[in-house]
Design a protein around this motif. Structure first.
Motif, PDB file in Angstrom:
ATOM      1  N   ARG A   5       0.801  -1.225   0.000  1.00  0.00           N
ATOM      2  CA  ARG A   5       0.000   0.000   0.000  1.00  0.00           C
ATOM      3  C   ARG A   5       0.831   1.271   0.000  1.00  0.00           C
ATOM      4  O   ARG A   5       0.318   2.340  -0.305  1.00  0.00           O
ATOM      5  CB  ARG A   5      -0.949  -0.011   1.219  1.00  0.00           C
ATOM      6  CG  ARG A   5      -2.012  -1.096   1.112  1.00  0.00           C
ATOM      7  CD  ARG A   5      -2.862  -1.173   2.348  1.00  0.00           C
ATOM      8  NE  ARG A   5      -3.828  -2.272   2.235  1.00  0.00           N
ATOM      9  CZ  ARG A   5      -4.635  -2.651   3.220  1.00  0.00           C
ATOM     10  NH1 ARG A   5      -4.606  -2.012   4.383  1.00  0.00           N
ATOM     11  NH2 ARG A   5      -5.474  -3.664   3.049  1.00  0.00           N
ATOM     12  N   ARG A   6       2.115   1.182   0.340  1.00  0.00           N
ATOM     13  CA  ARG A   6       2.987   2.354   0.315  1.00  0.00           C
ATOM     14  C   ARG A   6       4.037   2.252  -0.785  1.00  0.00           C
ATOM     15  O   ARG A   6       5.004   3.008  -0.799  1.00  0.00           O
ATOM     16  CB  ARG A   6       3.652   2.547   1.673  1.00  0.00           C
ATOM     17  CG  ARG A   6       2.659   2.840   2.791  1.00  0.00           C
ATOM     18  CD  ARG A   6       3.342   3.117   4.103  1.00  0.00           C
ATOM     19  NE  ARG A   6       2.375   3.377   5.158  1.00  0.00           N
ATOM     20  CZ  ARG A   6       2.685   3.638   6.418  1.00  0.00           C
ATOM     21  NH1 ARG A   6       3.969   3.665   6.774  1.00  0.00           N
ATOM     22  NH2 ARG A   6       1.747   3.867   7.316  1.00  0.00           N
ATOM     23  N   VAL A   7       3.829   1.310  -1.679  1.00  0.00           N
ATOM     24  CA  VAL A   7       4.756   1.133  -2.800  1.00  0.00           C
ATOM     25  C   VAL A   7       4.217   1.891  -4.008  1.00  0.00           C
ATOM     26  O   VAL A   7       3.061   1.702  -4.405  1.00  0.00           O
ATOM     27  CB  VAL A   7       4.919  -0.369  -3.142  1.00  0.00           C
ATOM     28  CG1 VAL A   7       5.833  -0.534  -4.354  1.00  0.00           C
ATOM     29  CG2 VAL A   7       5.478  -1.127  -1.942  1.00  0.00           C
ATOM     30  N   GLU A   8       5.043   2.744  -4.597  1.00  0.00           N
ATOM     31  CA  GLU A   8       4.591   3.540  -5.740  1.00  0.00           C
ATOM     32  C   GLU A   8       4.392   2.680  -6.973  1.00  0.00           C
ATOM     33  O   GLU A   8       5.162   1.765  -7.251  1.00  0.00           O
ATOM     34  CB  GLU A   8       5.613   4.641  -6.046  1.00  0.00           C
ATOM     35  CG  GLU A   8       5.564   5.812  -5.096  1.00  0.00           C
ATOM     36  CD  GLU A   8       6.327   7.014  -5.635  1.00  0.00           C
ATOM     37  OE1 GLU A   8       6.764   6.973  -6.810  1.00  0.00           O
ATOM     38  OE2 GLU A   8       6.487   7.987  -4.886  1.00  0.00           O
ATOM     39  N   ARG A   9       3.321   3.004  -7.684  1.00  0.00           N
ATOM     40  CA  ARG A   9       3.048   2.376  -8.977  1.00  0.00           C
ATOM     41  C   ARG A   9       2.454   3.457  -9.873  1.00  0.00           C
ATOM     42  O   ARG A   9       1.454   4.073  -9.523  1.00  0.00           O
ATOM     43  CB  ARG A   9       2.050   1.217  -8.828  1.00  0.00           C
ATOM     44  CG  ARG A   9       1.819   0.435 -10.109  1.00  0.00           C
ATOM     45  CD  ARG A   9       0.998  -0.803  -9.817  1.00  0.00           C
ATOM     46  NE  ARG A   9       0.788  -1.612 -11.020  1.00  0.00           N
ATOM     47  CZ  ARG A   9      -0.225  -1.457 -11.864  1.00  0.00           C
ATOM     48  NH1 ARG A   9      -1.150  -0.532 -11.604  1.00  0.00           N
ATOM     49  NH2 ARG A   9      -0.343  -2.215 -12.932  1.00  0.00           N
ATOM     50  N   ASN A  10       3.106   3.706 -10.987  1.00  0.00           N
ATOM     51  CA  ASN A  10       2.714   4.804 -11.872  1.00  0.00           C
ATOM     52  C   ASN A  10       2.765   6.150 -11.152  1.00  0.00           C
ATOM     53  O   ASN A  10       1.929   7.034 -11.386  1.00  0.00           O
ATOM     54  CB  ASN A  10       1.315   4.575 -12.446  1.00  0.00           C
ATOM     55  CG  ASN A  10       1.238   3.305 -13.285  1.00  0.00           C
ATOM     56  OD1 ASN A  10       2.199   2.950 -13.977  1.00  0.00           O
ATOM     57  ND2 ASN A  10       0.115   2.606 -13.224  1.00  0.00           N
ATOM     58  N   GLY A  11       3.742   6.282 -10.246  1.00  0.00           N
ATOM     59  CA  GLY A  11       3.948   7.565  -9.584  1.00  0.00           C
ATOM     60  C   GLY A  11       3.141   7.802  -8.330  1.00  0.00           C
ATOM     61  O   GLY A  11       3.316   8.829  -7.669  1.00  0.00           O
ATOM     62  N   LYS A  12       2.255   6.871  -7.954  1.00  0.00           N
ATOM     63  CA  LYS A  12       1.423   7.063  -6.765  1.00  0.00           C
ATOM     64  C   LYS A  12       1.317   5.758  -5.991  1.00  0.00           C
ATOM     65  O   LYS A  12       1.263   4.672  -6.572  1.00  0.00           O
ATOM     66  CB  LYS A  12       0.016   7.528  -7.143  1.00  0.00           C
ATOM     67  CG  LYS A  12      -0.043   8.938  -7.700  1.00  0.00           C
ATOM     68  CD  LYS A  12      -1.488   9.340  -7.980  1.00  0.00           C
ATOM     69  CE  LYS A  12      -1.560  10.746  -8.544  1.00  0.00           C
ATOM     70  NZ  LYS A  12      -2.963  11.157  -8.838  1.00  0.00           N
ATOM     71  N   THR A  13       1.264   5.881  -4.668  1.00  0.00           N
ATOM     72  CA  THR A  13       1.036   4.709  -3.827  1.00  0.00           C
ATOM     73  C   THR A  13      -0.468   4.490  -3.679  1.00  0.00           C
ATOM     74  O   THR A  13      -1.257   5.433  -3.845  1.00  0.00           O
ATOM     75  CB  THR A  13       1.648   4.910  -2.434  1.00  0.00           C
ATOM     76  OG1 THR A  13       0.959   5.982  -1.776  1.00  0.00           O
ATOM     77  CG2 THR A  13       3.131   5.241  -2.523  1.00  0.00           C
ATOM     78  N   PRO A  14      -0.907   3.272  -3.369  1.00  0.00           N
ATOM     79  CA  PRO A  14      -2.327   3.042  -3.090  1.00  0.00           C
ATOM     80  C   PRO A  14      -2.858   3.936  -1.966  1.00  0.00           C
ATOM     81  O   PRO A  14      -3.995   4.388  -2.015  1.00  0.00           O
ATOM     82  CB  PRO A  14      -2.369   1.563  -2.703  1.00  0.00           C
ATOM     83  CG  PRO A  14      -1.237   0.953  -3.469  1.00  0.00           C
ATOM     84  CD  PRO A  14      -0.156   2.004  -3.442  1.00  0.00           C
ATOM     85  N   ASP A  15      -2.018   4.219  -0.950  1.00  0.00           N
ATOM     86  CA  ASP A  15      -2.433   5.120   0.132  1.00  0.00           C
ATOM     87  C   ASP A  15      -2.772   6.508  -0.429  1.00  0.00           C
ATOM     88  O   ASP A  15      -3.792   7.107  -0.069  1.00  0.00           O
ATOM     89  CB  ASP A  15      -1.329   5.252   1.179  1.00  0.00           C
ATOM     90  CG  ASP A  15      -1.348   4.106   2.186  1.00  0.00           C
ATOM     91  OD1 ASP A  15      -2.171   3.183   2.023  1.00  0.00           O
ATOM     92  OD2 ASP A  15      -0.541   4.136   3.134  1.00  0.00           O
ATOM     93  N   ALA A  16      -1.893   7.018  -1.298  1.00  0.00           N
ATOM     94  CA  ALA A  16      -2.120   8.343  -1.882  1.00  0.00           C
ATOM     95  C   ALA A  16      -3.353   8.343  -2.778  1.00  0.00           C
ATOM     96  O   ALA A  16      -4.140   9.297  -2.773  1.00  0.00           O
ATOM     97  CB  ALA A  16      -0.888   8.777  -2.680  1.00  0.00           C
ATOM     98  N   GLN A  17      -3.546   7.275  -3.541  1.00  0.00           N
ATOM     99  CA  GLN A  17      -4.725   7.182  -4.401  1.00  0.00           C
ATOM    100  C   GLN A  17      -6.004   7.148  -3.573  1.00  0.00           C
ATOM    101  O   GLN A  17      -7.014   7.751  -3.954  1.00  0.00           O
ATOM    102  CB  GLN A  17      -4.631   5.926  -5.279  1.00  0.00           C
ATOM    103  CG  GLN A  17      -3.549   6.013  -6.329  1.00  0.00           C
ATOM    104  CD  GLN A  17      -3.405   4.728  -7.116  1.00  0.00           C
ATOM    105  OE1 GLN A  17      -3.657   3.639  -6.602  1.00  0.00           O
ATOM    106  NE2 GLN A  17      -2.983   4.833  -8.364  1.00  0.00           N
TER     107      GLN A  17
END
Length: 236
Positions: A176-188
């Motif tokens: 959940r704190r790993v970035e994917r496409n520039g955003k983490t799941p938490d941030a999304q």
């Protein structure tokens, strides 16, 4: 803008401020009541376990292992009653079938049940969304199920919001704190909840605008009729 329109706008602003404070106070009181209910249940359950242990000990010595088993049972009971809600929340799937006027309250209950799985910033947003839902609920009391506005409310509150939160909870915690496409799941999650909170607020404002427009129209009618009659010296 007429004097009546300005007065209505000022009154609406004052009512909204008072209403927001009132609803926040009500939510805090519900939390306090829920905590009180949980503590009462824990106290009763733990007392029952201790009484049974004492009664059992009169006939069969419990010994060290028996005392340890009682302690473990007390801990397990306390944790279970502290974690699980006092009343079962509806499932996300059942929200689709809830009556429109009850949908905001039921969605709020479901959201509250998801709090343990969400990061701290999301929990505060869940509370803000809950306050929006508190405001929206009474506004839906007279809204027909077949009206376009009802369909939009049901889609956002009963479908998209729960599905969005469920999508986050399905992500493994370690990712959940790993970035994917520039955003983490938490941030999304945070961004999405902010958007949803704003959309629910806009829906509520649009429904209120319809009520205020109706009130302004009636006010203008009264102003024209009765002030005009008074100035003309007649009453009809």
């Amino acid at each position: 803008m007429t004097d009546i329109d300005r007065q209505i706008a000022r009154s609406a602003e004052l009512i909204n401020r008072v209403d927001s404070r009132s609803r926040a106070s009500e939510r805090r009181q519900r939390r306090v009541n829920e905590v009180g209910t949980r503590l009462t249940r824990i106290a009763l359950a733990d007392s029952a376990i201790l009484i049974l242990a004492v009664v059992a000990g009169l006939f069969v010595p419990l010994g060290m292992f028996g005392a340890l088993a009682v302690m473990l049972l007390l801990v397990a009971t306390t944790l279970t009653l502290a974690i699980f809600p006092t009343a079962a929340a509806p499932t996300a799937e059942k929200l689709r079938q809830v009556e429109l006027k009850a949908l905001p309250a039921q969605t709020d209950r479901w959201l509250q049940s998801q709090r343990p799985a969400l990061p701290a910033p999301a929990v505060s947003l869940i509370d803000q969304i809950g306050m929006r839902l508190d405001t929206l609920g009474p506004q839906l009391a007279t809204l027909g199920e077949n009206e376009p506005a009802a369909a939009e409310v049901r889609k956002l509150v009963g479908e998209q919001l729960p599905e969005f939160v469920k999508g986050y909870t399905r992500v493994p915690p370690e990712l959940r704190r790993v970035e994917r496409n520039g955003k983490t799941p938490d941030a999304q999650l945070i961004e999405g909840l902010k958007l949803i909170e704003g959309e629910i607020g806009e829906m509520s404002a649009q429904l209120a605008a319809g009520d205020l427009d109706s009130l302004a129209t009636r006010g203008r009618f009264l102003e024209i009729k009765y002030r005009g009659d008074a100035e003309g010296g007649t009453l009809s």
